[in-house]
Design a protein around this motif. Structure first.
Motif, mmCIF file in Angstrom:
data_model
loop_
_atom_site.group_PDB
_atom_site.id
_atom_site.type_symbol
_atom_site.label_atom_id
_atom_site.label_comp_id
_atom_site.label_asym_id
_atom_site.label_seq_id
_atom_site.Cartn_x
_atom_site.Cartn_y
_atom_site.Cartn_z
ATOM 1 N N GLU A 50 0.854 -1.188 0.000
ATOM 2 C CA GLU A 50 0.000 0.000 0.000
ATOM 3 C C GLU A 50 0.892 1.241 0.000
ATOM 4 O OE1 GLU A 50 -3.346 0.325 -0.100
ATOM 5 O OE2 GLU A 50 -3.447 -1.840 -0.402
ATOM 6 N N PRO A 51 0.549 2.258 -0.762
ATOM 7 C CA PRO A 51 1.373 3.471 -0.795
ATOM 8 C C PRO A 51 1.606 4.094 0.580
ATOM 9 C CG PRO A 51 -0.247 3.516 -2.546
ATOM 10 C CD PRO A 51 -0.565 2.324 -1.697
ATOM 11 N N ASP A 52 0.618 3.975 1.471
ATOM 12 C CA ASP A 52 0.781 4.554 2.807
ATOM 13 C C ASP A 52 1.937 3.926 3.583
ATOM 14 O OD1 ASP A 52 -1.374 6.131 2.241
ATOM 15 O OD2 ASP A 52 -2.777 5.065 3.550
ATOM 16 N N TYR A 55 5.047 5.591 1.866
ATOM 17 C CA TYR A 55 4.957 7.054 1.955
ATOM 18 C C TYR A 55 4.125 7.452 3.176
ATOM 19 C CZ TYR A 55 6.849 7.410 -2.726
ATOM 20 O OH TYR A 55 7.662 7.328 -3.819
ATOM 21 N N PRO A 56 4.640 7.168 4.380
ATOM 22 C CA PRO A 56 3.875 7.525 5.572
ATOM 23 C C PRO A 56 3.827 9.043 5.758
ATOM 24 C CG PRO A 56 6.038 6.734 6.185
ATOM 25 C CD PRO A 56 5.915 6.558 4.687
ATOM 26 N N GLU A 57 2.839 9.480 6.489
ATOM 27 C CA GLU A 57 2.733 10.897 6.824
ATOM 28 C C GLU A 57 3.931 11.294 7.688
ATOM 29 O OE1 GLU A 57 0.446 13.165 5.831
ATOM 30 O OE2 GLU A 57 -0.396 11.610 4.551
ATOM 31 N N PRO A 58 4.307 12.567 7.662
ATOM 32 C CA PRO A 58 5.414 13.010 8.523
ATOM 33 C C PRO A 58 5.166 12.608 9.981
ATOM 34 C CG PRO A 58 4.778 14.757 7.032
ATOM 35 C CD PRO A 58 3.752 13.650 6.877
ATOM 36 N N ARG A 59 6.211 12.176 10.608
ATOM 37 C CA ARG A 59 6.212 11.756 12.021
ATOM 38 C C ARG A 59 5.503 10.422 12.277
ATOM 39 N NH1 ARG A 59 8.615 16.262 13.395
ATOM 40 N NH2 ARG A 59 7.737 18.301 13.186
ATOM 41 N N GLU A 60 5.011 9.762 11.231
ATOM 42 C CA GLU A 60 4.478 8.414 11.400
ATOM 43 C C GLU A 60 5.643 7.436 11.334
ATOM 44 O OE1 GLU A 60 1.420 7.207 8.722
ATOM 45 O OE2 GLU A 60 -0.023 8.648 9.503
ATOM 46 N N PRO A 61 5.537 6.310 12.025
ATOM 47 C CA PRO A 61 6.640 5.334 12.006
ATOM 48 C C PRO A 61 6.851 4.745 10.611
ATOM 49 C CG PRO A 61 4.766 4.484 13.264
ATOM 50 C CD PRO A 61 4.433 5.890 12.864
ATOM 51 N N ILE A 62 8.102 4.462 10.312
ATOM 52 C CA ILE A 62 8.447 3.881 9.002
ATOM 53 C C ILE A 62 9.024 2.481 9.166
ATOM 54 C CG2 ILE A 62 8.795 6.119 7.901
ATOM 55 C CD1 ILE A 62 11.812 5.642 8.172
ATOM 56 N N ASP A 63 8.894 1.924 10.349
ATOM 57 C CA ASP A 63 9.481 0.614 10.637
ATOM 58 C C ASP A 63 9.026 -0.473 9.675
ATOM 59 O OD1 ASP A 63 10.603 1.950 12.748
ATOM 60 O OD2 ASP A 63 9.254 1.118 14.252
ATOM 61 N N HIS A 89 11.071 12.157 -0.261
ATOM 62 C CA HIS A 89 9.826 11.684 0.350
ATOM 63 C C HIS A 89 9.747 10.172 0.264
ATOM 64 C CE1 HIS A 89 8.552 15.832 0.478
ATOM 65 N NE2 HIS A 89 8.900 15.937 -0.783
ATOM 66 N N GLY A 90 9.135 9.579 1.240
ATOM 67 C CA GLY A 90 8.936 8.142 1.233
ATOM 68 C C GLY A 90 10.190 7.377 1.615
ATOM 69 N N VAL A 91 10.041 6.067 1.617
ATOM 70 C CA VAL A 91 11.146 5.165 1.939
ATOM 71 C C VAL A 91 11.626 4.551 0.632
ATOM 72 C CG1 VAL A 91 11.796 3.064 3.171
ATOM 73 C CG2 VAL A 91 10.251 4.715 4.246
ATOM 74 N N TRP A 92 12.902 4.717 0.345
ATOM 75 C CA TRP A 92 13.529 4.193 -0.876
ATOM 76 C C TRP A 92 14.853 3.554 -0.482
ATOM 77 C CZ3 TRP A 92 11.481 4.422 -5.780
ATOM 78 C CH2 TRP A 92 10.396 5.259 -5.973
ATOM 79 N N GLY A 93 15.111 2.368 -0.977
ATOM 80 C CA GLY A 93 16.409 1.738 -0.756
ATOM 81 C C GLY A 93 16.773 1.591 0.708
ATOM 82 N N ALA A 94 15.796 1.318 1.528
ATOM 83 C CA ALA A 94 15.993 1.126 2.974
ATOM 84 C C ALA A 94 16.527 2.372 3.673
ATOM 85 C CB ALA A 94 16.893 -0.081 3.251
#
Length: 117
Positions: A50-52, A55-63, A89-94
């Motif tokens: 899921e894109p969320d 691409y979590p909202e700012p300050r949301e966990p990315i674990d 923005h988002g998580v890319w390449g760990a």
């Protein structure tokens, strides 16, 4: 946007993920493609996520996204893509967006042909 601190840039210079990305990009420049075009995108662990998650909202966990990336077979080309596009923005390449901002500064130094450098 928050300024990048010198210690963050210094840490990025030694980050093994960035060093792997630079080596991978150098192989691409020499013509030793591991994957052509963007076909690698479909091979990522996040291809059906899921894109969320990525691409979590700012300050949301990315674990969850980082865990998905940890064993991803295309983690390095993914990071190269994010660095070349200067994607903050988002998580890319760990990598988390904050980490990547510092990496982008280093990337401009080690890859003078990088987009937007």
């Amino acid at each position: 946007m928050r300024r990048i601190r010198p210690d963050e840039v210094a840490r990025a210079r030694r980050d093994p993920r960035l060093l792997d990305a630079a080596e991978y990009r150098n192989e691409i420049i020499r013509g030793a493609y591991r994957m052509s075009g963007d076909a690698w995108l479909r091979q990522g662990n996040c291809a059906d996520a899921e894109p969320d998650v990525m691409y979590p909202e700012p300050r949301e966990p990315i674990d969850q996204a980082l865990a998905m990336c940890a064993a991803c077979p295309v983690r390095t080309p993914c990071l190269v893509r994010a660095l070349e596009a200067r994607d903050r923005h988002g998580v890319w390449g760990a990598t988390a967006p904050r980490e990547r901002r510092a990496m982008i500064e280093v990337w401009k130094d080690i890859n003078p042909l990088a987009i937007g450098a």
